[in-house]
Structures are given as C-alpha cells and as structure tokens.
Enzyme design. Structure first.
Site, mmCIF file in Angstrom:
data_model
loop_
_atom_site.group_PDB
_atom_site.id
_atom_site.type_symbol
_atom_site.label_atom_id
_atom_site.label_comp_id
_atom_site.label_asym_id
_atom_site.label_seq_id
_atom_site.Cartn_x
_atom_site.Cartn_y
_atom_site.Cartn_z
ATOM 1 C CG ASP A 93 -2.008 1.032 1.338
ATOM 2 O OD1 ASP A 93 -1.712 2.133 0.506
ATOM 3 O OD2 ASP A 93 -2.949 1.210 2.046
ATOM 4 C CB SER A 145 -0.761 11.426 -16.984
ATOM 5 O OG SER A 145 -2.054 12.267 -17.813
ATOM 6 C CE1 TYR A 175 -4.632 11.111 -12.440
ATOM 7 C CE2 TYR A 175 -4.623 12.517 -14.652
ATOM 8 C CZ TYR A 175 -4.268 11.347 -13.952
ATOM 9 O OH TYR A 175 -3.268 10.405 -14.778
ATOM 10 C CE LYS A 231 -0.867 10.188 -12.688
ATOM 11 N NZ LYS A 231 0.220 9.121 -12.576
#
Length: 328
Positions: free
Chosen positions: A66, A143, A156, A160
């Site tokens: 994790d 990304s 998000y 990134k």
C-alpha cells in the site's frame, strides 16, 4: 543467467496488471515479476491473465503493498527474495474528476497521498539500493495531464505535474549513479482507473454554480468523444514500458500516443501560456460568446441542455474511463 527482477505497484487492474503478465510471459523468460497490490483479495484478475498468457512457474509473484503506508512498502521490499530490484515501476495512482469546489477534502488528500507522496515512499524504499549497486531502472506512470492542464482534472493534474518535477529532478541527480528514470506519458487508456467521487447531478449542482455545472457536462461529452477516438488498450501501453525498460540509453519521457503532442508543443512555444489556455478552451468547450456566458450564470436551473449534452448517466459513467489525455 540471472533474471531481471521487476517490482510493479498498482497491479490489481489496468496498466499494472497487463505490464506484469506481459513481462512474466515474455518469451525470453528473463524477468521475475513482483506484482504488488494494496489488497491481495483483488489479485484474481491478475492470475486469470497470467494463466491466459501461460506465464511460466516462478515468473510472477504477488505482494501486498500500500503506497500510502511506508511500513507496507518496506515489508514488500523485504519479501523480494533476490535481495534486489533491478526495475521499479511506480504505477499506483488515483483519479479525481469534477468542479474544484465540489471535491471533498478527503478525496483531494487521497489523490495527492497516493499519486505524489506514495510515489515518494516507494522511491525512498528502493532507490538507495540501486544507487549503492550502481545500476537500476525506474519507470513512472505519468500522464500528459502532468504536462498540460485539463479542465475539471485540477487536482489530478496537480498530482501529475508534481510527479514531473519529482522525476525530472531525480533524473538529473541519478546520471552518475547508473540509475535511469523514465516517465511513461499516457493518454486515455481503457482501464477502470478513474474513481468517480461525485454523486448525482443534483449533488454536483448543490456544490457549484449553474454555469460551471453546464461546463462540466460539456466536458463530459467531450471526454467521452476523445475516449472513443483515442483511448489505448493497456496491452499497447505496456509495450511502451517495455521499450523504455530495454532501451540502451533510456530517455526521460516516452509518450504512448502522439495525439496530444501539438498542444504540448504549443504550451512550450509560448511560455506565457495564453495560446495554450485559449486553444484548450476551444478544444473542450468551443467558442462561447461572452453574452452567452453571462446568461448561463444568470439562468435558473440546469435545464434540459445539461443532460442532453452527455446523457443523464454522464456523472460516474464507467465508459468515461480516464479523463482525456489523463489516464494514470
């Protein structure tokens, strides 16, 4: 000859799963893969894929890891029986989609913890040994959403963008250590990656203004179109990871698709950012006169147009997958 030991985070589905079984089933039989998952109860799909590709015995093992827990990361490292990791793939990630003011604080914190701090935890656990040995490769699932801002992907993209800075800084440092770090810059991918944290359209409207609500539905419609036209299969993306892994002189960035490169070049060519902001707005929303913008804010209720744009099931629609150009 000793096999290349690969450890991959986030292997319950999507890119991580497909990369793990691709390497484990490679005809060269040169890889030993440790596929890690936050919850080992979710490993069923991984083993189904491994059986389908006839992965040889001993080529694939699963470990609990994790990325939100440094003790879990350390425990996984200790269970690597070879005592080393030659290739580390930091792939675990979360998505978050919606108007910024509609996002819960816990959801925001979770994305940053997994995508940014989680990656740091994994690197802190495995990089020191690579540096001591003077060899190793690190592949990070990036990304194009980390290279250009995308509306309604604010948090998000922030996570990134942070990975870009982290990895680029490390790549500069690692050159004399014989450790190579590469970002695999993905566009939209057919995975179950996106966590839909928004509720019904009415709940979204309660947390934002009517104009932003309409814009969100415009974005969802655009997102679905881009996804239909440009989404890649995770198997295709896994091959780009393999290219980076095998490159004699790996570069910092590998792009899984060229579709978004013109926008990226525009962003680089104009440091002020104005050209990119205008172009992306037109790409997603089209040209909306200022008068119409004001009218949307003044109007009452969502009206039929909101659902007509993307359909009543747009929020939380699994077909959306990743946001356009922002998969992992």
């Amino acid at each position: 000859m000793a096999r290349t030991v690969v450890l991959i985070t986030g292997c319950s589905s999507g890119i991580g799963l497909h990369l793990a079984v691709r390497l484990a089933s490679d005809p060269s039989q040169s890889f030993k893969v440790y596929a890690t998952l936050r919850d080992l109860k979710t490993q069923g799909r991984l083993w189904e894929a491994a059986r389908a590709l006839a992965c040889p015995p001993g080529s694939l093992e699963t470990l609990q890891l994790d990325v939100r827990d440094s003790k879990s990361v350390a425990a996984a490292r200790e269970r690597v029986t070879e005592g080393r990791v030659d290739v580390l793939v930091c792939n675990a990630g979360l998505g978050l989609l919606g108007p910024l003011e509609a996002l819960g604080e816990d959801a925001v914190a979770s994305v940053l913890d997994v995508n940014v701090v989680g990656t740091v935890r994994v690197l802190q656990a495995f990089l020191p040994d690579m540096k001591r040995r003077g060899s190793g490769r690190v592949l990070v699932t990036g990304s194009v959403g980390g290279l250009m801002g995308l509306p309604f992907n604010d948090v998000y993209c922030a996570s990134k963008f942070a990975l870009e800075g982290l990895c680029e800084s490390l790549a500069v440092l690692l050159l004399p250590f014989g450790v190579h770090l590469s970002l695999i810059e993905c566009g939209p991918v057919h995975t179950a990656f996106m966590e839909k944290v928004l509720g019904s359209p009415e709940e979204v409207l309660d947390r934002t203004d009517i104009h932003t609500f309409h814009r969100f539905y415009q974005y969802l419609a655009h997102s679905k179109q881009v996804f239909r036209e440009a989404a890649q299969n995770p198997e295709e993306v896994a091959e780009v990871f393999l290219t980076a892994l095998r490159a004699p002189k790996p570069t910092l960035r590998y792009f899984t698709t060229e579709r978004f490169l013109p926008l990226l070049r525009m962003r680089l060519d104009d440091p002020s950012g104005s050209n990119y902001v205008t172009a992306m707005h037109r790409e997603v929303f089209g040209d909306v006169p200022a008068k119409a913008e004001a009218g949307a804010e003044a109007g009452g209720g969502a009206g039929p147009g909101a659902e007509d744009e993307a359909g009543p099931s747009a929020v939380g629609d699994p077909e959306l997958g990743d946001p356009p150009a922002a998969p992992q």
